[in-house]
Scaffold this active site. Sequence first.
Site, short mmCIF file in Angstrom:
data_model
loop_
_atom_site.label_atom_id
_atom_site.label_comp_id
_atom_site.label_asym_id
_atom_site.label_seq_id
_atom_site.Cartn_x
_atom_site.Cartn_y
_atom_site.Cartn_z
N TYR A 175 0.94 -0.84 -0.04
CA TYR A 175 0.32 -0.27 -0.37
C TYR A 175 0.54 1.95 -0.14
O TYR A 175 0.46 2.07 -0.59
CB TYR A 175 -0.98 0.39 1.45
CG TYR A 175 -1.83 1.22 1.18
CD1 TYR A 175 -3.14 0.76 0.50
CD2 TYR A 175 -2.05 1.88 1.95
CE1 TYR A 175 -4.03 1.62 0.75
CE2 TYR A 175 -2.59 3.81 1.75
CZ TYR A 175 -4.19 3.36 1.11
OH TYR A 175 -5.41 3.83 1.16
N PHE B 230 -8.44 19.53 -24.76
CA PHE B 230 -9.16 18.67 -25.04
C PHE B 230 -10.40 18.03 -23.60
O PHE B 230 -10.31 19.09 -23.34
CB PHE B 230 -7.59 17.48 -24.27
CG PHE B 230 -8.65 16.12 -24.47
CD1 PHE B 230 -8.15 15.13 -25.51
CD2 PHE B 230 -8.73 15.47 -23.10
CE1 PHE B 230 -8.67 14.10 -25.64
CE2 PHE B 230 -9.18 13.26 -23.89
CZ PHE B 230 -9.80 13.10 -24.95
N THR B 231 -11.57 17.31 -24.47
CA THR B 231 -12.55 17.37 -24.10
C THR B 231 -12.97 17.63 -22.11
O THR B 231 -13.17 18.33 -21.25
CB THR B 231 -13.33 16.10 -24.74
OG1 THR B 231 -12.62 15.54 -24.20
CG2 THR B 231 -13.52 16.40 -26.04
N ASP C 14 0.85 19.27 -20.94
CA ASP C 14 -0.04 18.24 -20.83
C ASP C 14 1.02 17.11 -21.82
O ASP C 14 0.76 17.60 -23.02
CB ASP C 14 -1.54 18.39 -21.47
CG ASP C 14 -1.46 17.04 -22.09
OD1 ASP C 14 -1.61 16.08 -21.69
OD2 ASP C 14 -2.86 16.70 -21.71
N LYS D 74 -1.99 6.41 -22.71
CA LYS D 74 -0.85 7.09 -24.10
C LYS D 74 0.34 7.34 -24.20
O LYS D 74 0.56 6.91 -25.28
CB LYS D 74 -1.81 8.71 -24.75
CG LYS D 74 -3.60 8.24 -24.70
CD LYS D 74 -3.83 10.29 -25.22
CE LYS D 74 -3.97 10.34 -26.10
NZ LYS D 74 -5.65 9.54 -26.85
N ARG E 297 -14.98 13.57 -33.90
CA ARG E 297 -13.89 14.56 -32.82
C ARG E 297 -14.43 16.18 -33.45
O ARG E 297 -14.63 16.31 -34.64
CB ARG E 297 -12.34 14.51 -33.01
CG ARG E 297 -12.02 13.40 -32.37
CD ARG E 297 -12.17 13.27 -30.91
NE ARG E 297 -12.89 13.52 -30.26
CZ ARG E 297 -12.90 12.81 -28.66
NH1 ARG E 297 -11.67 12.34 -27.91
NH2 ARG E 297 -14.29 13.04 -28.12
N PHE F 78 -20.81 13.03 -25.88
CA PHE F 78 -20.50 11.39 -26.85
C PHE F 78 -20.20 10.18 -26.69
O PHE F 78 -20.43 9.34 -26.60
CB PHE F 78 -19.03 12.45 -27.36
CG PHE F 78 -17.27 12.68 -26.28
CD1 PHE F 78 -17.46 13.84 -25.61
CD2 PHE F 78 -16.99 11.77 -26.13
CE1 PHE F 78 -16.51 14.15 -24.07
CE2 PHE F 78 -15.70 11.65 -25.24
CZ PHE F 78 -15.72 12.83 -24.39
#
Length: 487
Positions: free
Chosen positions: A85, A137-138, A228, A271, A394, A460
């Site tokens: 942990y 970005f969304t 990002d 990613k 998109r 979406f």
Amino acid sequence: MKQNGATKVTFYHSPQIPLELHKVRIVQKLHLKPVDERVEAIKKGGFNTFLLNTEDIFLDMLTDSGTNAMSDNQLSSMMHADDAYAGSQSYYRLEKAVQEIFGTRYFLPVHQGRAAENIISQVFIKKGDVIPMNYHFTTTKAHMELNGGAVHEIFADEALKIKSTHPFKGNIDAEKFNSLINQYGAEKIPFVRFEASTNLIGGQPFSLANMKMVKSIADAHNIMIVLDASLIGENAWFIKQREPEYANATIKDILNEMCSLADIIYFSSRKLSSTRGGGICTHSKDLYLKMRDLIPLYEGFLTYGGISVREIEAMAVGFYETTDETVINQSPSFVAYAVDELDKLGIPVITPAGALGCHVDAMGFLPHIPQAEYPAGALAAALFIASGCRGMERGTISSVRDENGDDLLADMELLRLAFPRRVFTLSQTMFLIDRIKWLFDNRDLVGGLRFVEEPPVLRFFMGRLEPVSDWPEKLAEKFKSDFGDSL
Ligand code: F0G
């Protein structure tokens, strides 16, 4: 555009194609179903490709998130994961990898990219703040707005041109940044956000020259830079290919330099380096301490952040692999192949080819469908019917409604066809191109969509739509008359 010396393989007789410097050792069977079953599947999924079952899908090009191929070294690293942990050895291996690759001192693990967005937005954004960026970005935008901030896009005008030869369509426009500072005052701008390989405008990179210039403005006004880094490996690779000053630099040097210009770096590891996880990095102890206590509250203890220790091991190995050009060039090379072939066929795609995927311009492809009937969503559904390949809308479906309930029409209507790293073959890519060409020749048969169920946030993902006419059946009839019983 220049090829990289270390990874360039020139063909003697055959046309230039992407060449894999790896072999495939584990495979998964795919299914290509008959066209009538594909029509049934997309109906069942409410004409939303997010709601399809992979059992009905041939090539899943929805995203590269969590779907890049793992390497033998990543898989074997999972076997020596240290379950604990607190204080896990796996965590310290990851922390070391991040420190080495990004050059940052402090690291906070989170379960995925949007968790980092939640924490950064909660800590740094107050009601009435303005956050400039090369493109949102969304999930980024949703978190910032939830905390009372407003997103301002300050990309260079070239960014929204479908056809372009500009090598860095992800650059920030310095004049727009300056005028935003004059308009709102620097105290209303907690940070300026750079997104590597700008996702929603076609995986387009920014240059290091641009980042340095924006930093000089930000520094003069005491504004932080947040990066990002979810697709930073590919952005670094494009810098090496397209920014002459860096032609001989290593990817690691470029990554280090990019990160040295940012105050806070966050990423989705789904990613960047593995199939799960995310993180926040900074050079500053003060910034680290401002965010640290939210990690146990939302994510998990500081040495796991909601990520399994096995994934933490794979993330660490993935970080080192991200600096290998033969790994990081894989997705951009396949994207470039698909984009060039589609472009030669006269099919509207975003150029130059970027990272992540091939982006088809739905308004150019389906000019007869008004934006209010969601051409990018219609194109995603039509391509699924034509090929069994799943892409992602998109465009306006991924946008929101204004206070009057009207759709905020997206700047671009794109069908994104993602190329997860080292997953698809060239013959599969050629099949995709063939079916897109068929669809393009039969584009008049495709009609629009309308919502039947519309969630108020990030619609979406779960929204359901229906066709405005019986166009899916007509398209399937034409497919059968052209292809007979072929899949
Ligand atoms: N930032 C960027 C640039 C992204 O592309 C994503 C996710 C996130 C943040 C959020 O990360 O999914 O780990 O929470 N992009 C995925 C996509 C979903 O399909 O492009 P996450």
